[in-house]
Scaffold this active site. Structure first.
Site, PDB file in Angstrom:
ATOM      1  CD  GLU A 159     -48.036 -68.066  11.863  1.00  9.76           C
ATOM      2  OE1 GLU A 159     -48.196 -67.521  12.967  1.00  9.76           O
ATOM      3  OE2 GLU A 159     -47.143 -68.907  11.644  1.00  9.76           O
ATOM      4  CG  HIS A 237     -43.871 -75.483  10.731  1.00 11.57           C
ATOM      5  ND1 HIS A 237     -42.500 -75.383  10.684  1.00 11.57           N
ATOM      6  CD2 HIS A 237     -44.345 -74.242  10.459  1.00 11.57           C
ATOM      7  CE1 HIS A 237     -42.169 -74.130  10.411  1.00 11.57           C
ATOM      8  NE2 HIS A 237     -43.264 -73.418  10.270  1.00 11.57           N
ATOM      9  CD  GLU A 268     -42.838 -70.435   7.998  1.00  8.49           C
ATOM     10  OE1 GLU A 268     -42.902 -70.920   9.145  1.00  8.49           O
ATOM     11  OE2 GLU A 268     -43.222 -69.281   7.722  1.00  8.49           O
ATOM     12  CG  ASP A 270     -40.064 -77.642  10.864  1.00  8.58           C
ATOM     13  OD1 ASP A 270     -41.276 -77.925  10.856  1.00  8.58           O
ATOM     14  OD2 ASP A 270     -39.596 -76.713  11.554  1.00  8.58           O
TER      15      ASP A 270
HETATM   16  C1  XIL Z   1     -40.052 -68.472  14.177  1.00 12.51           C
HETATM   17  C2  XIL Z   1     -38.537 -68.402  14.214  1.00 12.51           C
HETATM   18  O1  XIL Z   1     -38.036 -69.562  13.614  1.00 12.51           O
HETATM   19  C3  XIL Z   1     -38.058 -68.284  15.642  1.00 12.51           C
HETATM   20  O2  XIL Z   1     -36.649 -68.079  15.685  1.00 12.51           O
HETATM   21  C4  XIL Z   1     -38.777 -67.119  16.344  1.00 12.51           C
HETATM   22  O3  XIL Z   1     -38.396 -67.095  17.698  1.00 12.51           O
HETATM   23  C5  XIL Z   1     -40.268 -67.283  16.218  1.00 12.51           C
HETATM   24  O4  XIL Z   1     -40.628 -67.375  14.853  1.00 12.51           O
HETATM   25  N1  XIL Z   1     -44.219 -69.535  11.440  1.00 12.51           N
HETATM   26  C6  XIL Z   1     -43.593 -68.458  10.868  1.00 12.51           C
HETATM   27  C7  XIL Z   1     -42.209 -68.127  11.249  1.00 12.51           C
HETATM   28  O5  XIL Z   1     -44.150 -67.841   9.953  1.00 12.51           O
HETATM   29  O6  XIL Z   1     -41.921 -66.760  11.188  1.00 12.51           O
HETATM   30  C8  XIL Z   1     -41.860 -68.658  12.615  1.00 12.51           C
HETATM   31  O7  XIL Z   1     -40.478 -68.438  12.833  1.00 12.51           O
HETATM   32  C9  XIL Z   1     -42.212 -70.131  12.726  1.00 12.51           C
HETATM   33  C10 XIL Z   1     -43.683 -70.339  12.504  1.00 12.51           C
END
Ligand code: XIL
Length: 353
Positions: A159, A237, A268, A270
């Site tokens: 990020e 996401h 990631e 969802d």
């Molecule tokens: C999130 C986790 O799922 C949470 O438990 C934590 O509190 C915050 O981070 N992008 C990412 C992940 O790269 O590391 C993040 O994970 C979600 C968004």
């Protein structure tokens, strides 16, 4: 191609040796998959899940986790957890996830070495280039060395782009080291492990414009400069009914990244329903995402960001929310570990049905 242990024999073990026969054998065997892992092995992809060490003792959680052949620690390998004080490392939780993975024949993706979130205060309080560089390089060296041989890939930088992709995000790394910190991080990771795959990972980077374009231009430059990058993670996401990104855009974006000689991973996934869409709509979205990856040979893994809706990161108010605060219910198992249509759609995509 990737390989991970499974109860399902790979297609080459089907006893059929002609290439046509192998294709037929593969199709037949993929159709017979009864778990995600069967399908993953059959399709020769890594199918992953973000796991939290604190839930591994919950049997339905662990049982669902064993459906996958790839694991990302949801938090346990982040800087704030494994180096809370300068040069004092604690790998207990990251090791617990890695042990679980190894006991269950799963590979591990390390996440994440350099990220502005979940960064310990002491790093944010550094005030000169020399100490920021020393902290970053030492962190990468120690963590990558610790997991050498046990981790298949690292999200080296996570990020780095600000929303919209007009500028790199203002972080302690950018402030003191300039944009070159990204190249430096990748070189340091490669120096610590010559074999592990090195990824850049980000969100809202699945389509073709804005941040996706900025990330594409950045990784293209890295490849041209000979920076040791192996792939790009598109976090994915997403929310329905937004058709963002469209599958067409996703496919074009994956292709242009692959054309640079890089892998793509959907890292990631969802899918927020926000109370308005049915579980079936959500399943369709999962199906199309998995199917898009399978149709792209350079897309080597699809990982979902959690198992059950009850532990989704989206339940936390600081995560992206639905308009009007509707429930997100983004994952493939509901609060009581019943498999949702999303699970069956994911499996159908792996089966090629
Ligand atoms: C999130 C986790 O799922 C949470 O438990 C934590 O509190 C915050 O981070 N992008 C990412 C992940 O790269 O590391 C993040 O994970 C979600 C968004």
């Amino acid at each position: 191609m990737v390989a991970a242990a499974s109860g399902c024999a790979p297609p080459s073990a089907s006893g059929i040796s002609t290439s046509d026969g192998e294709t037929e054998g593969m199709v037949r065997q993929c159709q017979e998959a009864v778990t995600l892992r069967d399908g993953a092995v059959c399709q020769e992809r890594l199918i992953g899940v973000a796991l939290a060490a604190r839930y591994l003792n919950e049997e339905p959680y662990a049982a669902a986790a064993r459906e996958f052949n790839y694991v990302t620690p949801e938090n346990e390998m982040k800087w704030g957890l494994n180096e809370p004080r300068p040069n004092e490392f604690d790998f207990t939780l990251g090791d617990a996830i890695t042990d679980f993975a190894e006991q269950n024949g799963m590979l591990v993706k390390g996440h994440a070495l350099v990220w502005h979130n979940q960064l310990p205060q002491w790093v944010n309080q550094l005030t000169d280039a020399e100490s920021v560089r020393a902290a970053m390089l030492n962190h990468i060296h120690q963590v990558v060395t610790h997991y050498r041989g046990r981790v298949q890939a690292w999200d080296v930088v996570n990020e780095a782009w600000g929303d919209g992709g007009t500028a790199l995000r203002d972080t302690v790394f950018l402030r003191y080291l300039g944009p070159g910190y990204i190249d430096e991080a990748f070189h340091a990771a490669r120096a610590a492990d010559p074999d592990v795959k090195l990824y850049y990972n980000d969100y809202d980077t699945e389509d073709l414009e804005g941040k996706s374009g900025a990330v594409y231009d950045m990784v293209k430059g890295m490849v041209e400069r000979g920076v040791p990058i192996d792939g790009v993670g598109l976090q994915m996401h997403v929310r329905i009914p937004d058709d963002e990104p469209s599958i067409f855009e996703l496919e074009r974006n994956m292709q242009r990244i692959v054309d640079l000689g890089l892998e793509v991973v959907l890292s990631e996934v969802d899918v927020r329903t926000c109370g308005h869409e049915t579980d079936r709509d959500q399943g369709n979205r999962y199906y199309r995402i998995v199917n898009a990856c399978l149709r792209q040979p350079g897309c080597t893994s699809v990982s979902v960001w959690g198992i059950t809706d009850k532990y989704s990161w989206l339940n936390h108010p600081s995560a992206p929310q639905c308009p009007e605060g509707d429930p997100t219910t983004p994952l493939m198992w509901d609060d009581v570990y019943t498999k949702k249509p999303a699970y069956h759609s994911f499996l159908d995509a792996l089966k090629g049905s």
